[in-house]
Design a protein around this motif. Structure first.
Motif, PDB file in Angstrom:
ATOM      1  N   SER B 195       0.812  -1.225   0.000  1.00 30.87           N
ATOM      2  CA  SER B 195       0.000   0.000   0.000  1.00 30.87           C
ATOM      3  C   SER B 195       0.839   1.267   0.000  1.00 30.87           C
ATOM      4  O   SER B 195       0.291   2.361  -0.083  1.00 30.87           O
ATOM      5  N   ARG B 196       2.165   1.125   0.116  1.00 27.55           N
ATOM      6  CA  ARG B 196       2.988   2.328   0.237  1.00 27.55           C
ATOM      7  C   ARG B 196       2.893   3.226  -0.991  1.00 27.55           C
ATOM      8  O   ARG B 196       2.972   4.439  -0.891  1.00 27.55           O
ATOM      9  N   ASN B 198       0.237   3.576  -2.772  1.00 28.05           N
ATOM     10  CA  ASN B 198      -1.043   4.285  -2.636  1.00 28.05           C
ATOM     11  C   ASN B 198      -0.913   5.445  -1.653  1.00 28.05           C
ATOM     12  O   ASN B 198      -1.513   6.496  -1.819  1.00 28.05           O
ATOM     13  N   GLN B 199      -0.092   5.212  -0.632  1.00 24.41           N
ATOM     14  CA  GLN B 199       0.174   6.272   0.345  1.00 24.41           C
ATOM     15  C   GLN B 199       0.892   7.441  -0.350  1.00 24.41           C
ATOM     16  O   GLN B 199       0.590   8.606  -0.104  1.00 24.41           O
ATOM     17  N   LYS B 202      -1.606   9.364  -2.241  1.00 30.67           N
ATOM     18  CA  LYS B 202      -2.376  10.233  -1.348  1.00 30.67           C
ATOM     19  C   LYS B 202      -1.591  11.513  -1.034  1.00 30.67           C
ATOM     20  O   LYS B 202      -2.153  12.603  -0.984  1.00 30.67           O
TER      21      LYS B 202
END
Lengths: 151, 343
Positions: B195-196, B198-199, B202
């Motif tokens: 998920s990094r 996706n972080q 963001k």
């Protein structure tokens, strides 16, 4: 309760379905109740919300519930109370930087979100909470249409 | 234009004066200019002194002269108390350096952070980096109250509101918005690794224009991360600088891995240091090799060299790595410096 909280995140898809099913009914009842009783039942209703969500998610009653956008993992259990986690300090085993015995709330959140139908909501940025709302009920806000975002 | 005019255009008449803001640039800083011109940038961080001596700040910064494009002033890193990042930046801008003001969410709420940002811009700071911050428990004042009013994404958004909408979060208008180049951090090397990226997305959505990563000692993980970032188009509007470190010994490396939050060092690196005859030398060799490998990874815009207590080697590793490709970053003429006690 930590164990129940972990269970809720593991079953995030089920919790999402439960919420989507139960929510319209609960809101309808609350709408009726607030119409008849005004603010007189706010305290017991808030206590009920705190009890139910406290048991299932270790809810901290921030007053701006984000559970459905955070994989059913309450972000207020993060010691840094991040609303857009995780931070860069997560341990190699997925545990919290600050509390080594606790799973990182946000590692769980991304995991929980991956199982949810509307899990993509975690990709959106949430702004920091309004600290004046702490201790207030999100349910009542939704019932009174004071809150536009979904719980 | 003759050479003098070009120099004036480049650095101003007085090194501490703000530069001319170029078209398409959000700040008038040198760091943004280097990146937007397509150069491979190198940044480093200064350890703020446990002292009230401004000369000490300049002395520490001068170690990097000619090797770095910007200097991060850490904000109580590791939860330890030092001279404030804002003060360090203010001292550095007065002689023309391009500092990056690190703002951590640990110690200040949104009122204080917005005020400091305006103050920093007034003092000539052109770059701000938003971080979550290490917990107080990691540092020398574990009994302190952690603030964490904002998180790094809310902070990035706040900085964009100040700059782009020329207002406070409250809506109250600013007379002059801070012209700052806004950055944030990423750590691709710790869970949840998937998920990094996706972080990162963001953070870019929140308004980050450059990213400085945590220490990279694991090239395969970085390659995977960067490939996904490039595929998602995240490197089109954001410059990504990857963190590298100089490790002095296997013991320090193991200690860092255990005790510094978010540091991931593979066993191979530690074993290499352990079996080396000259671990100090080997630590620099490792850093140089990593720098050269990272530079070749598509999407990487620069390097951030973190050499805590090894600052004197930053120039050495940058030079040996050749990542600047012959370019010499600007540095001040110290004979003209009039700050602090004349020594």
């Amino acid at each position: 309760m930590y164990k129940v909280r972990l269970w809720s995140v593991r079953h995030s898809r089920f919790m999402e379905r439960l919420y989507n099913t139960a929510n319209p009914g609960i809101l309808l009842v609350l709408k009726g109740v607030t119409k008849i009783f005004g603010k007189r039942l706010d305290r017991p209703i808030t206590a009920m919300e705190a009890g139910v969500k406290g048991f299932l998610f270790d809810c901290q009653m921030c007053g701006d519930c984000a559970l459905s956008k955070t994989g059913m993992s309450c972000p207020m259990n993060c010691p840094k109370t991040l609303r857009n986690g995780p931070c860069g300090g997560v341990r190699a085993n997925g545990m919290c930087e600050v509390k080594p015995d606790m799973n990182c709330v946000w590692v769980l959140a991304w995991d929980g979100a991956s199982r949810m139908k509307n899990g993509d909501a975690i990709q959106n940025n949430e702004f920091a909470v309004d600290h004046r709302e702490k201790g207030t009920s999100t349910w009542l806000k939704l019932a009174r249409d004071e809150k536009t975002t979904d719980e | 234009m003759n050479k003098h005019d070009i120099d004036v255009e480049r650095v101003g008449t007085n090194p501490g004066d703000p530069l001319v803001s170029l078209p398409g640039h959000v700040s008038h800083g040198r760091f943004e200019r280097v990146l937007r011109a397509g150069n491979f940038a190198v940044t480093t961080e200064i350890a703020p002194p446990d002292s009230s001596d401004p000369d000490e700040v300049l002395k520490r910064a001068s170690l990097f002269d000619g090797y770095v494009d910007a200097i991060n002033a850490t904000d109580g890193s590791g939860g330890n108390c030092h001279m404030s990042s804002l003060a360090v930046c203010a001292i550095l801008t007065r002689v023309g350096y391009s500092p990056i003001l690190q703002i951590s969410c640990r110690d200040r709420n949104r009122i204080s952070i917005q005020g400091d940002t305006l103050g920093a811009a007034a003092l000539g700071v052109c770059n701000v980096l938003s971080l979550t911050g290490d917990d107080v428990g990691a540092g020398d004042h574990p009994e302190a109250k952690p603030v964490f009013d904002l998180d790094s994404i809310s902070l990035t958004k706040t900085l964009r509101v100040l700059r782009d909408e020329s207002r406070f979060l409250s809506g109250r208008k600013l007379d002059l918005a801070p012209k700052i180049f806004i950055g944030s951090t990423i750590n691709p090397f710790v869970p949840p690794q998937h998920s990094r990226v996706n972080q990162l997305a963001k953070k870019i959505n929140a308004g980050a224009e450059y990213i400085q990563s945590q220490y990279c000692f694991d090239i395969p993980v970085l390659k995977d991360f960067m490939k996904r970032a490039v595929d998602m188009g995240l490197t089109e509007n954001c410059y990504i600088l990857i963190g590298v470190g100089v490790l002095p010994s296997a013991r320090t490396a193991s200690w860092m891995r255990e005790n510094v939050p978010g540091v991931h060092i593979p066993d191979e690196i530690i074993n290499r240091l352990k079996s080396a005859d000259k671990p100090l030398r080997e630590g620099r060799n490792i850093c140089v090799e990593l720098m050269q490998e990272i530079k070749e990874i598509p999407g990487v815009a620069g390097l951030h060299v973190m050499a805590y207590r090894q600052e004197k080697w930053v120039g050495d590793v940058v030079k040996s790595s050749g990542v600047l490709a012959g370019r010499t970053p600007w540095s001040p003429d110290h004979s003209e410096t009039t700050i602090g006690l004349v020594s």
